[in-house]
Enzyme design. Structure first.
Site, short mmCIF file in Angstrom:
data_model
loop_
_atom_site.label_atom_id
_atom_site.label_comp_id
_atom_site.label_asym_id
_atom_site.label_seq_id
_atom_site.Cartn_x
_atom_site.Cartn_y
_atom_site.Cartn_z
N GLU A 37 25.44 95.74 -23.76
CA GLU A 37 24.70 95.35 -23.24
C GLU A 37 23.88 95.71 -21.98
N ALA A 39 21.89 95.23 -19.32
CA ALA A 39 21.34 94.95 -18.53
C ALA A 39 22.73 94.49 -17.96
N THR A 44 20.85 85.87 -19.62
CA THR A 44 19.86 85.26 -18.89
C THR A 44 20.35 84.10 -17.36
N LYS A 54 20.38 76.10 -11.05
CA LYS A 54 20.98 75.20 -10.14
C LYS A 54 21.81 75.04 -8.94
N GLY A 191 3.38 74.29 -16.68
CA GLY A 191 4.09 74.28 -17.88
C GLY A 191 5.24 73.01 -17.56
N GLU A 214 -0.04 70.98 -16.41
CA GLU A 214 0.40 70.65 -17.66
C GLU A 214 -0.60 70.46 -18.88
N GLY A 280 7.30 78.73 -22.22
CA GLY A 280 8.31 78.57 -22.83
C GLY A 280 8.77 79.93 -23.13
N HIS A 456 36.73 52.70 -12.76
CA HIS A 456 35.88 51.90 -11.66
C HIS A 456 35.62 52.59 -10.30
P1 FAD Z 1 20.61 86.00 -23.04
O1 FAD Z 1 21.08 85.25 -22.44
O2 FAD Z 1 19.44 86.52 -22.74
O3 FAD Z 1 21.39 87.56 -23.41
C1 FAD Z 1 21.01 88.36 -24.60
C2 FAD Z 1 21.22 89.43 -23.31
O4 FAD Z 1 20.91 90.90 -24.13
C3 FAD Z 1 20.80 90.06 -22.57
O5 FAD Z 1 22.12 90.15 -21.41
C4 FAD Z 1 19.77 91.66 -22.24
O6 FAD Z 1 19.93 92.05 -21.65
C5 FAD Z 1 20.76 92.13 -23.51
N1 FAD Z 1 19.79 92.80 -24.10
C6 FAD Z 1 18.48 92.12 -25.58
N2 FAD Z 1 18.26 93.44 -26.34
C7 FAD Z 1 19.26 94.22 -26.33
C8 FAD Z 1 19.46 95.52 -26.44
N3 FAD Z 1 18.86 96.27 -27.00
N4 FAD Z 1 20.52 96.44 -26.11
C9 FAD Z 1 21.69 95.48 -25.16
N5 FAD Z 1 21.45 94.48 -24.89
C10 FAD Z 1 20.32 93.83 -25.16
N6 FAD Z 1 20.34 76.76 -20.51
C11 FAD Z 1 21.11 76.00 -20.96
O7 FAD Z 1 21.85 75.38 -22.05
N7 FAD Z 1 21.46 75.03 -19.43
C12 FAD Z 1 20.48 75.16 -18.76
O8 FAD Z 1 20.66 74.48 -17.33
C13 FAD Z 1 19.17 76.55 -18.79
N8 FAD Z 1 18.69 76.39 -17.76
C14 FAD Z 1 18.04 77.91 -17.77
C15 FAD Z 1 16.99 78.17 -16.08
C16 FAD Z 1 16.06 79.42 -16.48
C17 FAD Z 1 15.43 79.79 -15.26
C18 FAD Z 1 16.18 80.09 -17.85
C19 FAD Z 1 14.71 81.08 -17.77
C20 FAD Z 1 17.13 79.24 -18.69
C21 FAD Z 1 17.73 78.70 -19.04
N9 FAD Z 1 18.64 77.92 -20.09
C22 FAD Z 1 19.10 76.78 -19.92
C23 FAD Z 1 18.09 78.96 -21.31
C24 FAD Z 1 19.47 79.57 -21.04
O9 FAD Z 1 19.96 80.52 -20.29
C25 FAD Z 1 19.67 80.68 -22.34
O10 FAD Z 1 19.56 79.71 -23.85
C26 FAD Z 1 20.75 81.68 -23.19
O11 FAD Z 1 20.86 82.66 -21.67
C27 FAD Z 1 20.66 81.92 -24.64
O12 FAD Z 1 21.65 82.92 -24.81
P2 FAD Z 1 21.70 83.91 -25.34
O13 FAD Z 1 23.90 84.85 -25.27
O14 FAD Z 1 21.16 83.93 -26.74
O15 FAD Z 1 20.62 85.39 -24.56
P1 NAD Z 2 9.75 74.51 -22.34
O1 NAD Z 2 9.40 74.34 -23.98
O2 NAD Z 2 11.05 73.69 -21.26
O3 NAD Z 2 8.81 73.76 -21.65
C1 NAD Z 2 6.81 74.75 -22.01
C2 NAD Z 2 5.87 73.43 -21.28
O4 NAD Z 2 4.56 74.27 -20.65
C3 NAD Z 2 5.77 72.72 -22.27
O5 NAD Z 2 5.55 71.43 -21.46
C4 NAD Z 2 4.38 72.71 -22.92
O6 NAD Z 2 3.56 71.64 -23.15
C5 NAD Z 2 3.66 73.37 -21.34
N1 NAD Z 2 2.78 74.17 -22.07
C6 NAD Z 2 3.07 75.70 -22.75
N2 NAD Z 2 1.56 75.78 -23.00
C7 NAD Z 2 1.06 75.74 -21.51
C8 NAD Z 2 -0.21 75.72 -21.30
N3 NAD Z 2 -1.25 77.11 -22.09
N4 NAD Z 2 -0.28 75.53 -20.52
C9 NAD Z 2 0.13 74.81 -19.46
N5 NAD Z 2 1.11 74.10 -20.58
C10 NAD Z 2 1.53 74.71 -21.00
O7 NAD Z 2 10.04 76.20 -21.31
P2 NAD Z 2 10.18 76.02 -20.12
O8 NAD Z 2 9.86 75.28 -19.50
O9 NAD Z 2 9.53 77.71 -20.12
O10 NAD Z 2 11.74 76.25 -20.64
C11 NAD Z 2 12.25 78.06 -21.51
C12 NAD Z 2 14.20 77.66 -22.37
O11 NAD Z 2 14.13 77.54 -21.61
C13 NAD Z 2 13.93 75.76 -23.08
O12 NAD Z 2 13.10 75.82 -24.12
C14 NAD Z 2 15.05 75.08 -22.56
O13 NAD Z 2 15.76 75.49 -23.59
C15 NAD Z 2 15.24 76.60 -21.07
N6 NAD Z 2 15.79 75.64 -20.37
C16 NAD Z 2 16.14 75.38 -20.45
C17 NAD Z 2 17.43 74.50 -19.69
C18 NAD Z 2 18.07 73.44 -19.73
O14 NAD Z 2 19.24 72.89 -20.27
N7 NAD Z 2 18.41 72.43 -18.12
C19 NAD Z 2 16.64 74.87 -18.70
C20 NAD Z 2 15.49 75.46 -17.73
C21 NAD Z 2 15.36 76.14 -18.97
#
Ligand code: FAD
Ligand code: NAD
Length: 477
Positions: A37, A39, A44, A54, A191, A214, A280, A456
């Protein structure tokens, strides 16, 4: 300096929910496992995603309630004194949760005997990974493995016209937006997806003026319009401005406002002290030698089969790196499966549902088929579809939580009553995802849920009542 070689059976790149869960399960199954890892463990999700977002959403809601009480607007009759926000303490509390969870992951990995290397990994070939060392006088380390698991996750998608950091740091990603030191006066969010609406709502509740821009003609385009309606109403009630079908042009000449084009083609300037770009995320496929493997790709994601095998033997990929849906629980489930496959167990990744939850106010849950995909299935397979909704306005628990808005919806086959999908929108409905997922995985029918005694007063009664209603037997509506 020639590299120093070591060996392991399973080498995992990335310690996010996908990678660390794969490592834990592999170690449980007796597989010698090394996890790299670059970072922080937890990826993430734990560090800059699910968990801190959250926590912020919870703090913002607590503040919004306190503001109602201080302003004499609480319908509960609670009145309080002067309202203040010590954001530094809020942020420290949030960091404490992240720290507790990431150190917990480190402890679990240690307990299971996983070798964890804190470094960035560079792929040499399908069996060899090099660890980049910060010290130039040290020989590079190379690890050889029988199985390579790629779990490098995803990164924020930037807009070419609005690069992160532009406008003297005005343009930010979700990572910075989780950790603002001050509440922005005017926050523009680009977005209206998961991140935009979750964080936009949180900062509005903490006092920012929020405008969401959006590109499409609706909020949360991934969900059906009826499901999103209560969220749209709540955003309006909170005073969040939503500009749909607007195109981002970039910063204005002074770099102090976002220029957008409205549907009529008029240029509009939105003054902002912060601009959160949340359009995204994309799989992290560059900068770590992935291209050397020349894997088959699916767009920008690594292509995998139903067992998360890539196009190269004994190279596996999971989580955000393999594309949509980018959800932590999907990554974890894939990681666990890959570990079991490597241990010789028979597994396939064919879940009946990967529930999705949007932590807006109110929350949204979707599991299994959507109305549109269920309709398409019904048409293709020649069966009739049953669809029923139960409103939270008729649920005692929802009323006592001050949240009468929203509903639970069930979709089922009319011929054998097999449940195909669920949706819900309302306060705290994220917790219903467990019931929805279980019913779909167990192949439950409407009768199975309708004839289960639900406690309930709970929101779960709306789940039961939706099934009763689909059977024409609703009791409370
Ligand atoms: P990551 O969690 O991205 O982990 C990948 C890891 O690999 C990182 O720690 C990175 O540092 C490491 N890495 C990358 N390249 C290398 C390398 N070359 N060498 C060593 N280490 C490396 N999902 C939900 O289900 N519920 C939510 O409520 C939710 N909320 C979110 C809110 C936000 C703001 C964001 C940004 C995302 C959210 N997500 C949520 C999405 C969720 O965080 C990801 O789907 C999830 O973390 C993916 O897991 P992963 O293990 O595939 O990758
Ligand atoms: P998202 O795909 O949920 O939403 C992106 C939004 O940006 C869409 O509505 C899209 O139409 C809009 N968009 C795209 N290009 C645009 C532009 N040029 N101008 C204006 N609007 C534009 O992506 P996100 O919110 O960045 O989240 C990224 C990923 O992280 C998601 O795919 C999600 O799976 C994950 N995530 C999940 C949770 C959760 O599970 N509660 C919370 C946060 C993030």
């Amino acid at each position: 300096m020639p590299p120093v070689y070591s060996q392991t059976q399973l080498l995992i790149i990335g310690g996010g929910p996908g990678g660390y869960v794969a490592a834990l399960r592999a170690a449980q199954l007796g597989i010698q496992t090394t996890l790299i890892e670059g970072a922080q463990l937890g990826g993430t999700c734990l560090n800059i995603g699910c968990i801190p977002s959250k926590a912020l959403i919870h703090a913002a809601e607590a503040y919004a309630q306190a503001a109602e009480q201080a302003g004499g607007r609480s319908v509960l009759g609670i009145r309080s004194g002067e309202l203040t926000l010590d954001l530094a303490t809020t942020q420290a509390w949030k960091a404490g949760i992240v720290n507790k969870l990431t150190t917990g992951v480190a402890a679990l990995l240690k307990k299971h005997g996983v070798k964890v290397i804190q470094a960035w990994a560079e792929i040499v070939d399908g069996k060899t990974v090099e660890i980049r060392s910060a010290a130039s006088d040290q020989a590079p380390q190379r690890i050889q493995c029988a199985h390579l698991l790629l779990a490098a996750g995803s990164q924020e998608q930037a807009l070419p016209s609005l690069p992160f950091g532009a406008g003297q740091g005005r343009v930010v990603s979700s990572t910075e937006a989780l950790s603002f030191a001050e509440v922005p006066r005017e926050l523009v969010v680009v977005g209206a997806g998961y991140i935009g609406l979750e964080l936009g709502t949180a900062w509005r509740k903490l006092g920012a003026q929020v405008t969401v821009v959006e590109a499409q003609d609706r909020l949360l385009p991934a969900y059906d319009a009826e499901l999103v309606r209560p969220v749209a109403q709540s955003l309006a009630g909170l005073g969040i401005k939503t500009l749909l079908s607007h195109r981002v042009e970039g910063l204005n000449a002074e770099g102090t406002a976002l220029s957008v084009r409205d549907p009529q083609g008029q240029l509009v300037e939105l003054p902002a002290d912060k601009i959160l770009v949340a359009v995204g995320r994309r799989p992290r496929i560059e900068g770590w030698g992935l291209e050397r493997l020349m894997l088959d790709m699916a767009g920008r994601a690594v292509r995998v089969d139903a067992q998360c095998r890539t196009s190269m033997k004994d190279v596996w990929a999971i989580g955000d790196l393999v594309g949509e849906p980018l959800l932590a629980h999907r990554a974890m489930a894939q990681g666990e499966m890959v570990a079991e496959l490597i241990a010789g167990k028979k597994r396939r990744f064919e879940p009946s549902s990967i529930p999705a939850v949007c932590f807006t106010d109110p929350e949204i849950v979707q599991a299994g088929h959507t109305p549109a995909s269920a309709e398409a299935l019904a048409l293709a397979q020649g069966f009739k579809l049953l669809q029923a909704q139960f409103p939270f306005a008729a649920n005692g628990r929802a009323l006592s939580l001050e949240s009468p808005e929203g509903f639970v919806r069930v979709l089922a086959r009319a011929d054998n009553h097999l449940i195909l999908g669920w949706q819900a929108v309302g306060a705290a409905v994220s917790e219903l995802s467990a019931a929805f997922g279980l019913s779909l995985e167990m192949g439950a029918t409407l009768e199975d849920v309708a004839h289960t005694i639900h406690a309930h007063p709970t929101l779960g009664e709306a789940v039961q009542e939706a099934c009763l209603r689909a059977l024409g037997q609703a009791l409370h509506i």
